[in-house]
Design a protein around this motif. Structure first.
Motif, PDB file in Angstrom:
ATOM      1  N   GLN A  43       0.828  -1.211   0.000  1.00 43.43           N
ATOM      2  CA  GLN A  43       0.000   0.000   0.000  1.00 43.43           C
ATOM      3  C   GLN A  43       0.863   1.261   0.000  1.00 43.43           C
ATOM      4  O   GLN A  43       1.849   1.346   0.733  1.00 43.43           O
ATOM      5  CB  GLN A  43      -0.966   0.029   1.179  1.00 43.43           C
ATOM      6  N   TYR A  44       0.481   2.192  -0.851  1.00 45.39           N
ATOM      7  CA  TYR A  44       1.045   3.533  -0.777  1.00 45.39           C
ATOM      8  C   TYR A  44       0.164   4.287   0.210  1.00 45.39           C
ATOM      9  O   TYR A  44      -0.993   4.594  -0.104  1.00 45.39           O
ATOM     10  CB  TYR A  44       1.025   4.215  -2.146  1.00 45.39           C
ATOM     11  N   TRP A  95      -0.414   7.172   1.333  1.00 48.66           N
ATOM     12  CA  TRP A  95      -1.124   8.431   1.033  1.00 48.66           C
ATOM     13  C   TRP A  95      -2.348   8.197   0.148  1.00 48.66           C
ATOM     14  O   TRP A  95      -3.147   9.082  -0.050  1.00 48.66           O
ATOM     15  CB  TRP A  95      -0.169   9.442   0.393  1.00 48.66           C
ATOM     16  N   GLU A  96      -2.481   6.946  -0.401  1.00 45.24           N
ATOM     17  CA  GLU A  96      -3.645   6.646  -1.240  1.00 45.24           C
ATOM     18  C   GLU A  96      -4.736   5.914  -0.460  1.00 45.24           C
ATOM     19  O   GLU A  96      -5.790   5.605  -1.009  1.00 45.24           O
ATOM     20  CB  GLU A  96      -3.211   5.738  -2.403  1.00 45.24           C
ATOM     21  N   SER A 146      -1.165  13.287   0.219  1.00 40.06           N
ATOM     22  CA  SER A 146      -2.434  12.871  -0.386  1.00 40.06           C
ATOM     23  C   SER A 146      -3.053  14.027  -1.161  1.00 40.06           C
ATOM     24  O   SER A 146      -3.036  15.164  -0.706  1.00 40.06           O
ATOM     25  CB  SER A 146      -3.376  12.426   0.724  1.00 40.06           C
ATOM     26  N   GLU A 148      -6.210  14.046  -1.870  1.00 38.00           N
ATOM     27  CA  GLU A 148      -7.577  14.178  -1.354  1.00 38.00           C
ATOM     28  C   GLU A 148      -7.559  15.007  -0.069  1.00 38.00           C
ATOM     29  O   GLU A 148      -6.694  14.810   0.770  1.00 38.00           O
ATOM     30  CB  GLU A 148      -8.156  12.803  -0.995  1.00 38.00           C
TER      31      GLU A 148
END
Ligand code: NDP
Ligand code: ENO
Length: 431
Positions: free
Chosen positions: A200-201, A203-204, A301, A303
């Motif tokens: 997993q990245y 920040w995503e 991120s 978002e």
């Protein structure tokens, strides 16, 4: 003519190893008006000779050593003994020698072993990376074997960096930096490996959104954007670091065991005892190193944050537990703090000293199973780093480091930029 001008005209500063740190020192000394001569590995001579016009480049460390009055070895810690053995005997009569390696035990032993007895030893260690503004950062000076006049000369030379000079013995330096550097890096390296292991990245992924998570991600990636040997060298060559990293890994698994056994009362007691030992001395007026504003500003991120999710924060609970077990009060180590350490202490302090946050993390640790897989990967990573360091396994360190570095490659420049901005803000607070 002042003493400073006289020294600038008559003394030559030699740098062996013109990598990131050596080049930074050579440039800064040259800009301040000192005569500098430097070398890197012999095969790099033609290229450096072509590129560098502001100070003198020579073929190898023999040429640097025989004419310089103060020689700084700025090479990989793993190779310091071999390199000092090679060039040390060529040191100019009555010169001063020092090094920039991050652990002084091995470096000073090599100097004692290979330098002629007339040579003085004053070592240095800038506690920051090569791209950080040197102003106000700690710069450790170790007067190991020298006259006071030589010490004054080194002070004057170093003053052009505008760093905060800190005078320590070799032993004090290594004990403190085992905590401020080696354990701190072990924690952030383990976070990186854990994210990589679960592909997993962060920040995503919504569960890693929030202020504390931003700091963890930025610092972890900032470490992975550097060279592996810097971190390997300072952990493996420092005997105090081995025990401290092992303590950290053990605290991680002890706390996780209490979580999965549902031992709520024991977990809370252990954490609150540690909190008292580590943060108990802070008065009402203590200003936290980090606040919501700083933490929210530095996100990778794209978002906007949609409310944070509770997290067990095992990596932060474990550092306070291990500081407590080792009777370390991290504020006493601020004299040798790096930007990475200040951020680690900052997020930990934020978790432990902001009303309700610690209880939220402990509730989550006991009742919420969503982070269990991440926590498990984190523990495996922490144990693995501890084993690699204790075994003195440079090649294993390189392999593990570069595997995760590759995973994060696309995001490293941006994380580094954000990490630098964040570090600047935190330094202002710490001062
Ligand atoms: N980077 C950082 O953030 C900090 C690093 N340090 C310490 O400072 C030291 C230097 O680090 P850094 O500059 O980042 O590392 P680099 O790898 O950038 O620099 C080390 C340089 O030394 C060269 N070198 C190796 N062998 C010899 C030799 N026989 N003669 C001359 N030069 C040689 C290397 O060449 P080659 O690459 O070809 O082997 C390389 O260019 C390390 O011990 C590190 O731990 C201290 C504070 C901060
Ligand atoms: O801030 C940190 O810990 C770094 O990552 C940079 C660094 C690396 C090695 C040192 O000896 C000093 C500073």
């Amino acid at each position: 003519m002042s003493q400073e001008e006289l020294w600038k005209q008559t003394k030559i500063i030699g740098i062996i190893g013109l990598g990131d740190m050596g080049m930074m020192y050579a440039r800064r000394f040259t800009e301040a008006g000192w005569k500098v001569i430097g070398c890197d590995r012999e095969e790099n001579y033609p290229k450096l000779k072509e590129e560098i016009k502001d100070f003198q480049i020579v073929q190898n460390g023999h040429y640097v050593s025989r004419i310089s009055d103060y020689i700084i070895y700025s090479v990989e810690a793993e190779h310091i003994d071999k390199i000092v053995a090679m060039y040390g005997p060529s040191t100019k009569l009555n010169a001063i020698v020092g090094g920039q390696t991050s652990c002084k035990y091995q470096e000073i032993r090599s100097f004692e072993r290979h330098l002629p007895p007339d040579v003085e030893i004053i070592s240095v260690h800038s506690l920051h990376g090569p791209k950080v503004d040197t102003t106000g950062q700690p710069l450790v000076i170790i007067q190991h074997r020298s006259s006071d006049e030589s010490q004054q000369f080194v002070n004057l030379l170093m003053s052009c960096l505008k760093s905060k000079l800190v005078y320590l013995t070799c032993e004090e330096h290594d004990k403190i930096t085992a905590d401020t550097q080696a354990v701190t890096h072990a924690a952030f390296l383990s976070m990186g490996v854990a994210w990589h292991a679960s592909n997993q990245y962060p920040w995503e992924v919504p569960k890693w959104i929030g202020g504390i998570e931003n700091a963890k991600i930025n610092i972890s990636l900032r470490i992975y954007s550097n060279k592996w040997h810097v971190y390997a060298g300072l952990a493996i060559t420092n005997p105090s670091a081995h025990a401290q990293i092992l303590r950290y890994a053990t605290s991680c698994s002890d706390l996780f065991t209490l979580m999965i056994q549902g031992k709520d009362k024991e977990l809370r007691e252990r954490i609150y005892t540690a909190k008292q030992k580590v943060f108990g001395h802070l008065g009402e007026k203590h200003q936290l190193l980090l606040d919501d504003n700083i933490l929210q500003q530095f996100s990778l991120s794209k978002e906007p944050p949609e409310g944070k999710q509770p997290n067990s924060h095992l990596s932060l609970l474990a550092i306070v537990d291990s500081w407590s077990m080792l009777n370390i009060v991290p504020y006493d180590h601020m004299i040798c703090s790096t930007p990475v350490f200040r951020t680690f202490l900052g997020v930990t302090e934020y978790l432990f000293c902001t009303p309700n946050l610690l209880d939220e993390a402990l509730d989550c640790a006991i009742t919420n199973t969503e982070f269990r897989h991440d926590d498990l990967e984190f523990i495996i990573a922490a144990r693995n780093w501890s084993q690699i360091v204790s075994n003195g396994d440079f090649s294993g360190y390189k392999r593990e480091f570069e595997k995760t570095q590759e995973f994060f490659k696309p995001m490293l420049p941006e994380a580094n930029r954000l990490g630098n901005e964040m570090a600047k803000k935190i330094l202002e607070r710490a001062q």
